[in-house]
Scaffold this motif. Structure first.
Motif, mmCIF file in Angstrom:
data_model
loop_
_atom_site.group_PDB
_atom_site.id
_atom_site.type_symbol
_atom_site.label_atom_id
_atom_site.label_comp_id
_atom_site.label_asym_id
_atom_site.label_seq_id
_atom_site.Cartn_x
_atom_site.Cartn_y
_atom_site.Cartn_z
ATOM 1 N N HIS A 52 0.905 -1.151 0.000
ATOM 2 C CA HIS A 52 0.000 0.000 0.000
ATOM 3 C C HIS A 52 0.945 1.201 0.000
ATOM 4 N N PHE A 53 0.870 2.001 -1.036
ATOM 5 C CA PHE A 53 1.742 3.173 -1.155
ATOM 6 C C PHE A 53 1.024 4.366 -0.538
ATOM 7 N N VAL A 54 1.568 4.866 0.566
ATOM 8 C CA VAL A 54 0.917 5.941 1.305
ATOM 9 C C VAL A 54 1.883 7.105 1.507
ATOM 10 N N ASP A 55 1.330 8.232 1.906
ATOM 11 C CA ASP A 55 2.191 9.377 2.193
ATOM 12 C C ASP A 55 2.612 9.352 3.665
ATOM 13 N N ASP A 56 3.490 10.251 4.012
ATOM 14 C CA ASP A 56 4.040 10.283 5.369
ATOM 15 C C ASP A 56 2.973 10.610 6.411
ATOM 16 N N ASP A 57 2.007 11.431 6.046
ATOM 17 C CA ASP A 57 0.932 11.785 6.987
ATOM 18 C C ASP A 57 0.116 10.554 7.381
ATOM 19 N N THR A 58 -0.147 9.691 6.410
ATOM 20 C CA THR A 58 -0.894 8.458 6.693
ATOM 21 C C THR A 58 -0.099 7.559 7.622
ATOM 22 N N ALA A 59 1.200 7.449 7.379
ATOM 23 C CA ALA A 59 2.068 6.631 8.236
ATOM 24 C C ALA A 59 2.056 7.162 9.664
ATOM 25 N N LYS A 60 2.138 8.484 9.814
ATOM 26 C CA LYS A 60 2.130 9.093 11.144
ATOM 27 C C LYS A 60 0.797 8.878 11.848
ATOM 28 N N ARG A 61 -0.296 8.960 11.101
ATOM 29 C CA ARG A 61 -1.625 8.750 11.694
ATOM 30 C C ARG A 61 -1.756 7.322 12.237
ATOM 31 N N LEU A 62 -1.332 6.327 11.452
ATOM 32 C CA LEU A 62 -1.402 4.929 11.885
ATOM 33 C C LEU A 62 -0.513 4.683 13.103
ATOM 34 N N GLU A 63 0.646 5.355 13.108
ATOM 35 C CA GLU A 63 1.552 5.222 14.248
ATOM 36 C C GLU A 63 0.924 5.815 15.510
ATOM 37 N N ASN A 64 0.294 6.981 15.376
ATOM 38 C CA ASN A 64 -0.368 7.628 16.511
ATOM 39 C C ASN A 64 -1.539 6.808 17.040
ATOM 40 N N GLU A 65 -2.149 6.001 16.155
ATOM 41 C CA GLU A 65 -3.274 5.149 16.545
ATOM 42 C C GLU A 65 -2.795 3.790 17.079
ATOM 43 N N ASN A 66 -1.457 3.631 17.230
ATOM 44 C CA ASN A 66 -0.855 2.373 17.714
ATOM 45 C C ASN A 66 -1.237 1.175 16.856
ATOM 46 N N LYS A 67 -1.323 1.390 15.552
ATOM 47 C CA LYS A 67 -1.695 0.319 14.637
ATOM 48 C C LYS A 67 -0.498 -0.230 13.851
ATOM 49 N N ILE A 68 0.699 0.239 14.162
ATOM 50 C CA ILE A 68 1.879 -0.241 13.429
ATOM 51 C C ILE A 68 2.564 -1.348 14.224
ATOM 52 N N ILE A 69 2.690 -2.525 13.582
ATOM 53 C CA ILE A 69 3.337 -3.684 14.207
ATOM 54 C C ILE A 69 4.849 -3.521 14.161
ATOM 55 N N GLU A 70 5.337 -3.121 13.006
ATOM 56 C CA GLU A 70 6.773 -2.893 12.823
ATOM 57 C C GLU A 70 6.946 -1.820 11.769
ATOM 58 N N ILE A 71 8.037 -1.068 11.912
ATOM 59 C CA ILE A 71 8.320 -0.005 10.944
ATOM 60 C C ILE A 71 9.822 0.117 10.766
ATOM 61 N N ARG A 72 10.214 0.318 9.518
ATOM 62 C CA ARG A 72 11.621 0.545 9.195
ATOM 63 C C ARG A 72 11.729 1.845 8.420
ATOM 64 N N CYS A 73 12.654 2.699 8.816
ATOM 65 C CA CYS A 73 12.867 3.983 8.148
ATOM 66 C C CYS A 73 14.252 3.981 7.514
ATOM 67 N N TYR A 74 14.296 4.273 6.235
ATOM 68 C CA TYR A 74 15.564 4.286 5.510
ATOM 69 C C TYR A 74 15.858 5.701 5.030
ATOM 70 N N ASP A 75 17.015 6.199 5.415
ATOM 71 C CA ASP A 75 17.446 7.537 4.998
ATOM 72 C C ASP A 75 18.097 7.405 3.634
ATOM 73 N N THR A 76 17.306 7.483 2.587
ATOM 74 C CA THR A 76 17.788 7.278 1.230
ATOM 75 C C THR A 76 18.306 8.587 0.643
ATOM 76 N N VAL A 77 18.849 8.480 -0.538
ATOM 77 C CA VAL A 77 19.324 9.688 -1.223
ATOM 78 C C VAL A 77 18.147 10.550 -1.686
ATOM 79 N N PHE A 78 16.921 10.045 -1.556
ATOM 80 C CA PHE A 78 15.723 10.782 -1.942
ATOM 81 C C PHE A 78 14.892 11.215 -0.745
ATOM 82 N N GLY A 79 15.441 11.038 0.442
ATOM 83 C CA GLY A 79 14.716 11.356 1.658
ATOM 84 C C GLY A 79 14.403 10.084 2.432
ATOM 85 N N VAL A 80 13.644 10.214 3.506
ATOM 86 C CA VAL A 80 13.319 9.063 4.355
ATOM 87 C C VAL A 80 12.152 8.280 3.748
#
Length: 199
Positions: A52-80
């Motif tokens: 599911h391709f989502v924007d950062d706001d959607t990811a933050k909303r799911l995180e705030n709702e404690n619905k994320i089981i696991e998350i990995r953040c990669y600091d790429t040459v194009f951003g996180v």
């Protein structure tokens, strides 16, 4: 019972293709779990199929709702870029269904913490680094806008993320080699899954 089959491996190990083959095998009866990412679609990908391709706001909303089981953040040459699994109702261990998931070793550890080791079967795909690098370059060349810097970053990061020490800590004991004939690797995994059902 291992209700969740967890496919993992370094980049360009063939895990995406193996995931598709196994998830489309009606005899195995595995239900796909679609993970989420904030990275852009690659050529040939579709929303809801690979991720599911989502924007950062959607990811933050799911995180705030404690619905994320696991998350990995990669600091790429194009951003996180974020990759994550959400507890969005796709997995129900009490349903009697079996599921198939694809992710990293770190994600596998988080799944074990969340659901319990006894519910998860790890499938670690192993490929010689030279073979893997050639595959990665060929795949990137097929993209409309190849990102070779990101390819190199991922390749080097995988060496650390999938170190022998980390594999051992995660309790991974069996590996499935995908250096040669793809069908041989898939057949070996199929056999392992069938053996699990009849144990």
């Amino acid at each position: 019972m291992n209700e969740i089959v967890f496919i993992m491996g370094k980049s360009a190990s063939g895990k995406d293709r193996i995931y598709r083959e196994l998830s489309e095998d009606k005899a195995l009866g595995l239900n796909k779990i679609t993970m989420y990412t904030t990275r852009p679609l690659r050529s040939g990908e579709a929303e809801g199929r690979e991720y599911h391709f989502v924007d950062d706001d959607t990811a933050k909303r799911l995180e705030n709702e404690n619905k994320i089981i696991e998350i990995r953040c990669y600091d790429t040459v194009f951003g996180v870029w974020k990759y994550f699994t959400a507890d969005d109702g796709q997995i129900d261990l009490a349903s009697g269904k079996r599921y198939i998931v694809i992710g990293t070793l770190e994600a596998y550890d988080k799944f074990c913490e969340y659901y319990g080791n006894e519910h998860i079967m790890p499938i670690y795909i192993e490929v010689d680094d030279g073979v893997r690098l050639i595959r990665a370059v060929k795949r990137e060349m097929e993209q409309e806008n190849p990102h070779y810097e990101e390819l190199c970053r991922r390749f080097l990061a995988d060496a650390k993320d999938f170190s022998e020490e980390n594999i051992r800590k995660s309790g991974i004991t069996r590996r499935f080699a995908n250096n040669g004939e793809f069908d041989d690797c898939v057949d070996e995994i199929r056999q392992a899954l069938k053996e699990l059902v009849y144990e």
